[in-house]
Design an enzyme around this catalytic site. Structure first.
Site, PDB file in Angstrom:
ATOM      1  N   CYS A  79       0.802  -1.228   0.000  1.00  0.00           N
ATOM      2  CA  CYS A  79       0.000   0.000   0.000  1.00  0.00           C
ATOM      3  C   CYS A  79       0.836   1.280   0.000  1.00  0.00           C
ATOM      4  CB  CYS A  79      -0.898   0.025   1.222  1.00  0.00           C
ATOM      5  SG  CYS A  79      -1.918  -1.443   1.427  1.00  0.00           S
ATOM      6  N   ARG A 107       5.018  -0.988  -5.991  1.00  0.00           N
ATOM      7  CA  ARG A 107       4.881  -1.663  -4.706  1.00  0.00           C
ATOM      8  C   ARG A 107       3.786  -2.726  -4.726  1.00  0.00           C
ATOM      9  NH1 ARG A 107       7.044   1.977  -0.457  1.00  0.00           N
ATOM     10  NH2 ARG A 107       5.591   1.092   1.042  1.00  0.00           N
ATOM     11  N   TRP A 125      -3.344  -2.710  -1.275  1.00  0.00           N
ATOM     12  CA  TRP A 125      -3.127  -4.142  -1.476  1.00  0.00           C
ATOM     13  C   TRP A 125      -4.024  -4.832  -0.459  1.00  0.00           C
ATOM     14  CZ3 TRP A 125      -0.801  -8.240   1.387  1.00  0.00           C
ATOM     15  CH2 TRP A 125      -0.453  -9.363   0.617  1.00  0.00           C
ATOM     16  N   ASN A 137      -2.123   2.588   5.717  1.00  0.00           N
ATOM     17  CA  ASN A 137      -1.299   1.406   5.460  1.00  0.00           C
ATOM     18  C   ASN A 137      -1.150   0.646   6.769  1.00  0.00           C
ATOM     19  OD1 ASN A 137      -0.914   2.353   2.901  1.00  0.00           O
ATOM     20  ND2 ASN A 137       1.262   2.803   3.120  1.00  0.00           N
ATOM     21  N   GLY A 138      -1.171  -0.680   6.702  1.00  0.00           N
ATOM     22  CA  GLY A 138      -0.983  -1.477   7.910  1.00  0.00           C
ATOM     23  C   GLY A 138      -2.198  -2.328   8.224  1.00  0.00           C
ATOM     24  N   GLU A 145      15.891 -19.886  -5.035  1.00  0.00           N
ATOM     25  CA  GLU A 145      15.581 -18.581  -5.604  1.00  0.00           C
ATOM     26  C   GLU A 145      15.051 -18.711  -7.032  1.00  0.00           C
ATOM     27  OE1 GLU A 145      15.353 -14.388  -6.275  1.00  0.00           O
ATOM     28  OE2 GLU A 145      15.082 -15.744  -4.574  1.00  0.00           O
ATOM     29  N   LYS A 157      11.358 -17.388  -8.289  1.00  0.00           N
ATOM     30  CA  LYS A 157      11.155 -16.462  -9.400  1.00  0.00           C
ATOM     31  C   LYS A 157      10.135 -17.012 -10.394  1.00  0.00           C
ATOM     32  CE  LYS A 157      13.174 -13.136  -8.066  1.00  0.00           C
ATOM     33  NZ  LYS A 157      12.829 -13.636  -6.804  1.00  0.00           N
ATOM     34  N   GLU A 192       6.599 -16.912  -8.874  1.00  0.00           N
ATOM     35  CA  GLU A 192       6.126 -15.546  -8.631  1.00  0.00           C
ATOM     36  C   GLU A 192       5.504 -14.913  -9.870  1.00  0.00           C
ATOM     37  OE1 GLU A 192       8.650 -13.136  -5.308  1.00  0.00           O
ATOM     38  OE2 GLU A 192       9.773 -13.733  -7.083  1.00  0.00           O
ATOM     39  N   HIS A 250      14.706 -39.275  -1.646  1.00  0.00           N
ATOM     40  CA  HIS A 250      13.970 -39.306  -0.384  1.00  0.00           C
ATOM     41  C   HIS A 250      12.543 -38.776  -0.538  1.00  0.00           C
ATOM     42  CE1 HIS A 250      17.500 -40.578   1.801  1.00  0.00           C
ATOM     43  NE2 HIS A 250      18.191 -39.586   1.266  1.00  0.00           N
ATOM     44  N   LYS A 307       5.482  -5.354  -3.537  1.00  0.00           N
ATOM     45  CA  LYS A 307       6.933  -5.171  -3.538  1.00  0.00           C
ATOM     46  C   LYS A 307       7.500  -5.024  -2.131  1.00  0.00           C
ATOM     47  CE  LYS A 307      10.988  -4.593  -5.258  1.00  0.00           C
ATOM     48  NZ  LYS A 307      11.667  -5.777  -5.813  1.00  0.00           N
TER      49      LYS A 307
END
Length: 618
Positions: free
Chosen positions: A2, A27, A73, A107-108, A491, A495, A498, A514, A613
């Site tokens: 946000c 963001r 968001w 925000n929050g 990573e 990616k 995402e 395993h 973000k």
């Protein structure tokens, strides 16, 4: 996550508010809105992009010298217009269509919103949204007695959770008030001190003002024409100039795409320069690279605890291998969002290392404070934003100079974090007598060559595109690595999931037998990171396990690994073997693979669904 932009001016600031939201689009958000004071409260809200909001603002002729704006968001309530900010309070028992009295953006997350909602409903307040934010608007309205700052001050005393707030009231034009706790908020001092702004990120004010006051935890702020003042958590009042005003060059040019199709692509190709900038001025290895007093801190510690989330967590996982092998110091890596909620055994001789791109990641900040609360006072951050809360709260810091990263999926921030963590490894090794002059010289030579080596890796893009054409037809993928390159496999999988929405998982290659081997078929591509290191022969055996089950391998191999393309195996040869720094090179083709796969699938590369973000809420 946000974004907030707000301000008070003698001119029409609606263009400033909209432009600020556009600068904060990176963001991540799913709705946006603007509210102004113009003969009463007026607003425009949208679940489309800011560009569509701008059209609505123009159509509705919104113009004012007082306003607030927001990108949301979704947390509480679906991404629908009635849940979008700004929120209004119309007062208790207000009839339909009543004029708004309080306008607010937030925000929050407010943790006690249910109790507050019930109490306000009992007083006659009608809720139009499912958000926790609307509770704050009604609460401020219920406490208002002619001074919106006093009402905000009384309201935040009842809030439990995290918030950055910007508020104005219909009876007080030319006044915006704000507050922050657990979520970032900055004050921008306009030209001549006649106009003032609030924003969740200084970048939102690029081109408007570069004079920034970073509000502290628990601060409240009052913006008026030609005047501002701040009250801290203890009630102390600071007039204009009594809090440090920093010149922050948040250039809007950083958000220009240039010749690239997406910010993610641009940022992948910016990595050679980002690494060079991050290493600029490193003439030799010394603890003071991390701040004054680092030498004493490094002598006082006997282990390292790394706290991070997401991509930053994987950089910490890679650093664990370096720290234990080169510096020979025991290292633990924790997911920040989990660490503070479990019982751990604190050691006051621990160096607590946080890793964060933004320096505002709520989970990592909370984990840092938890560690400090347990008596671990030696703290250091690897961070990309020198003015962030994380840098201010840590004893020591190394600033990675990656520049602004717009794409939600982190790329250049990750590689520069690795560079900073390798420097930390060398500095700790030196302080413990584990680094000879010859070793220092060799490592520094290799680090200075990284930008050139990265350029050679980027030249592999056409081969990666060929792989991406195959992956775009798949629903699942496995990523394998061993030792230092297992975190790079993690990573790479992150990616891909995402931005392409392909289900991807990573495993240490030795774990195949395993369990994960049960998933391997011809429809399950297996990406293998294969540097020429001590584990190469073991890795080759793991690759044979895949081929024996009909799996198809996609291998990133060093030139001298003697792994050749053939039936069921596709090989891209890395330009050179890079020893301990190999992870920084091997991650780049995985970034390109994710990017080009997403491109082939037509997903929103820079703004993947459901993600943000800068994650400034828990």
């Amino acid at each position: 996550m946000c974004g907030i932009v707000a301000g008070v001016s003698g001119r029409d600031i609606v263009p400033v508010l909209v432009q600020g939201l556009q600068r904060l689009e990176y963001r991540g958000y799913d709705s946006c809105g603007v509210a102004v004071h113009s003969g009463g409260l007026k607003r425009a809200r949208s679940t489309a992009r800011v560009a569509e909001l701008a059209k609505e603002v123009q159509t509705n002729h919104l113009a004012s010298g007082t306003g607030i704006a927001h990108t949301r968001w979704a947390t509480h309530g679906a991404p629908l217009v009635h849940n979008a900010h700004p929120h209004f309070s119309h007062g208790p028992s207000a009839p339909a269509g009543a004029a708004g009295r309080v306008a607010l953006v937030h925000n929050g997350i407010i943790e006690n919103h249910d109790e507050l909602r019930a109490a306000l409903q009992a007083r006659g307040y009608v809720f139009e949204s499912q958000t926790d934010t609307e509770v704050i608007a009604h609460l401020i309205d219920s406490l208002y007695e002619g001074d919106v700052f006093a009402a905000l001050q009384a309201a935040v005393a009842q809030l439990h959770g995290a918030y950055a707030l910007a508020v104005f009231h219909k009876d007080e034009p030319h006044r915006v008030v704000g507050a922050r706790a657990g979520s970032p908020l900055v004050l921008g001092v306009g030209e001549g001190g006649q106009e003032h702004f609030l924003a969740s990120d200084a970048m939102a004010l690029a081109g408007v003002t570069d004079q920034i006051v970073y509000l502290e935890e628990g601060d409240l702020v009052d913006l008026q024409l030609g005047r501002y003042w701040v009250a801290d958590a203890r009630g102390r009042v600071f007039e204009a100039g009594q809090r440090p005003v920093k010149t922050v060059h948040a250039h809007s040019g950083a958000a220009e795409l240039g010749p690239y199709r997406h910010y993610m692509q641009k940022e992948i190709f910016e990595q050679p320069r980002a690494i060079a900038d991050t290493l600029e001025g490193v003439g030799g290895i010394t603890p003071e690279l991390f701040g004054d007093g680092a030498h004493g801190v490094f002598k006082a510690i006997d282990n390292v605890l790394i706290l991070a989330c997401g991509t930053s967590y994987y950089s910490g996982c890679a650093a664990k291998y370096w720290l234990e092998e080169i510096a020979q110091i025991p290292t633990q890596v924790e997911v920040a969002s989990e660490y503070r909620y479990r019982t751990s055994v604190p050691n006051p001789r621990t160096l607590v290392v946080t890793i964060t791109q933004s320096g505002e990641t709520a989970d990592t900040l909370a984990a840092l404070r938890h560690a400090q609360g347990l008596g671990m006072k030696h703290t250091l951050t690897i961070c990309n934003v020198s003015t962030s809360a994380m840098v201010r709260e840590c004893q020591l810091a190394y600033i990675t100079r990656a520049g602004v990263e717009i794409g939600v999926a982190s790329t250049k921030a990750f590689s520069t974090q690795l560079a900073g963590l390798f420097l930390l490894t060398l500095a700790l090794a030196q302080s413990r007598g584990r680094l000879s002059d010859e070793q220092e010289a060799q490592h520094l030579k290799a680090m200075r060559h990284l930008p050139v080596a990265l350029q050679a890796v980027l030249a592999l893009e056409p081969q990666v595109i060929s792989w991406a054409e195959d992956f775009a037809r798949m629903d699942n993928a496995l990523f394998l690595g061993r030792g230092l390159h297992y975190p790079i496999a993690l990573e790479g999988a992150l990616k891909l999931k995402e931005i392409s929405y392909i289900h991807a998982e990573a495993y240490p290659a030795g774990e195949l037998k395993h369990g994960p081997l049960a998933l391997v078929t011809s429809a399950m591509p297996v990406v293998t990171v294969a540097p020429n290191d001590a584990l190469l022969e073991k890795l080759k055996s793991n690759m044979q396990e895949v081929r024996a089950r009909g799996g198809v391998l996609y291998v990133l191999a060093d030139a001298d690994t003697r792994i050749a393309s053939g039936e069921g195996i596709h090989v891209i040869r890395m330009p050179e073997h890079y020893g301990a720094l190999s992870p920084i090179l091997h991650v780049v083709p995985l970034q390109l693979l994710a990017y080009h796969t997403a491109l082939a699938k037509g997903t929103d590369v820079d703004k993947p669904r459901n993600l943000a973000k800068s994650v400034t809420v828990e």
